[in-house]
Scaffold this active site. Structure first.
Site, PDB file in Angstrom:
ATOM      1  N   HIS A   6       0.823  -1.216   0.000  1.00 40.06           N
ATOM      2  CA  HIS A   6       0.000   0.000   0.000  1.00 40.06           C
ATOM      3  C   HIS A   6       0.855   1.263   0.000  1.00 40.06           C
ATOM      4  O   HIS A   6       0.367   2.358  -0.301  1.00 40.06           O
ATOM      5  CB  HIS A   6      -0.924  -0.005   1.216  1.00 40.06           C
ATOM      6  N   GLU A  54      -9.833  -0.460 -20.123  1.00 44.99           N
ATOM      7  CA  GLU A  54      -9.949  -1.143 -21.420  1.00 44.99           C
ATOM      8  C   GLU A  54      -8.598  -1.724 -21.821  1.00 44.99           C
ATOM      9  O   GLU A  54      -7.708  -1.018 -22.281  1.00 44.99           O
ATOM     10  CB  GLU A  54     -10.439  -0.162 -22.484  1.00 44.99           C
TER      11      GLU A  54
END
Length: 465
Positions: A190, A409
């Site tokens: 993180h 995408e």
């Protein structure tokens, strides 16, 4: 064959599907696929496609306490032009190029001997890359938005990756299914990304995999969130917990050893509109804008607080993340790579949550957001310089609802679904977009059985009132 230690944990999965008629059904534990039968075929290191300069990367006070790993799984259906082995090759090549721009991905965390601060050594030790397969078809593993502990088999752990004691900051596992579908399991420290910067990273990986330029040029200057000198704590911060230096953050979010029930609650767009309308009924001045997130968070807060110790005078604190990029003066670049999210909070007694008007709860949640000004954010960062602070509250609402991972995408299309690997953490409530799209939200809750029973009843009671 790879085994999953979570199989030995006690859990009773249940799925609550809410409809307008307050109907729901439970998935018995026997129907939950507990072993994905994953075989690891190859583990390797990925290095930058070009030579990079060795350097150390400063970590902000937000970054440096977030030393635990975040594990996400991204599912894709079969594509005739992109079988899994081709996808693995394209993804590995894209990652090699990404390691030039995101040079810290192949680095390691270290403590600077002079400053005694945690930082990232950007020398390319390498990112991890794993190729695996499952004996199942994608349609055999059940609802993708159900928090199946077996999804942990789709993510390779960062620790001791190829040699003892080595902990890469980034590891990706490509797992193919018998149907030709596949999943990316990505494990990142993180310290590297928050949710928004991870979304930007995914956009860039997708662009590189398509042999296109970067979608966004990332900003890696983490000094933009450095503490002031000298630090100036100008607000009280009851939402912060003092910790010893260099804490093991994984223990702060440790998994629960007590039996927990999982529930996936569904709110449709109609349910969310109803919550907002309920708040507006009490909004006598009519000046407070009621957002879907604030209404949902207020609803979850009262359910969580009242499902526990029913002492009307007990104080309950809810935490929720606020992106500070646009709240600073000057604003941070939207392409800022590091953690630019701080934890807002709201506090109230159980009596206020049970008896007070819903709008008041919504306003308290909203006030936590509006409190996050430039000065307040800088005060928290400075507090962390002095105290090594970490957020502290009764419950944390972590929203993946609008991050947009499912909209990335790739050359082989958009993912069918994206989710983190969910562990037994009873004080964290997760929000996700629904697996079938739409404007609703999926809510994952894990609680001990008696608390879950109360939470479930309150969830429906308040929603249908």
């Amino acid at each position: 064959m790879k085994t999953n230690p979570l199989h030995q944990q006690t859990h009773t999965p249940q799925r609550q599907k809410m409809g307008t008629s307050n109907d729901h059904h439970d998935v018995p534990p026997s129907t939950l696929l507990q072993d994905l039968n994953v075989t690891i075929h190859k583990s390797s290191m990925v290095f930058p496609s070009k030579e990079i300069e060795r350097k150390s990367l400063f970590l902000s006070n937000i970054d440096k306490v977030l030393t635990f790993d975040v594990e996400t799984v991204h599912f894709f259906g079969a594509h005739k032009d992109f079988p899994p082995h081709v996808v693995a090759e394209r993804l590995k090549s894209a990652l090699e190029d990404a390691l030039v721009v995101y040079d810290f991905l192949g680095g390691r965390l270290k403590v600077n001997n002079d400053t005694k601060r945690l930082e990232m050594d950007c020398y390319p030790e390498g990112a991890g890359f794993v190729v695996a397969s499952s004996e199942h078809r994608l349609d055999q593993i059940g609802d993708l938005d159900y928090p199946n502990p077996a999804f942990a088999q789709l993510v390779h752990k960062n620790k001791d990756f190829l040699k003892q004691g080595d902990s890469p900051l980034f590891v990706v596992q490509v797992t193919s299914f018998r149907c030709g579908g596949f999943a990316f399991g990505i494990s990142t420290s993180h310290t590297i990304f928050d949710g928004l910067s991870f979304k930007t990273f995914l956009d860039n990986i997708a662009a590189l995999a398509a042999n296109k330029p970067l979608a966004v040029t990332p900003c890696h200057d983490r000094h933009l969130l450095a503490a002031r000198s000298p630090p100036r704590v100008t607000f009280p911060h009851p939402e912060m917990l003092d910790l010893p230096p260099f804490p093991d953050s994984s223990n702060i979010f440790n998994t629960s050893i007590e039996p927990l029930h999982f529930n996936v609650f569904k709110l449709t767009s109609s349910h969310i509109a109803k919550l907002k309308l309920e708040a507006q009924k009490d909004n006598t001045c009519g000046t407070t804008r009621v957002t879907g997130f604030n209404a949902i968070t207020a609803h979850l807060w009262r359910c969580k607080a009242l499902s526990g110790d029913h002492n009307p005078n007990r104080s309950s604190t809810i935490l929720y993340a606020v992106d500070i990029r646009s709240r600073l003066n000057p604003p941070l670049p939207m392409s800022y790579t590091g953690n630019a999210v701080l934890t807002a909070y709201a506090m109230a007694t159980c009596r206020e949550l049970e008896e007070g008007p819903f709008m008041k709860i919504v306003e308290m949640v909203r006030e936590g957001v509006t409190r996050m000004t430039d000065e307040y954010a800088r005060s928290i960062i400075d507090w962390g310089e002095i105290h090594q602070g970490f957020p502290n509250g009764e419950v944390l609402v972590s929203s993946w609802w609008r991050l947009g991972f499912e909209g990335v995408e790739f050359p082989w299309g958009k993912p069918k679904y994206c989710c983190p690997v969910v562990y037994h953490r009873k004080d964290i409530i997760l929000l996700f977009p629904p697996v079938d799209g739409g404007d609703g939200v999926s809510i994952i809750v894990a609680l001990p059985p008696k608390e879950m029973e109360k939470f479930h009843g309150l969830f429906h009671k308040f929603l249908m009132a």
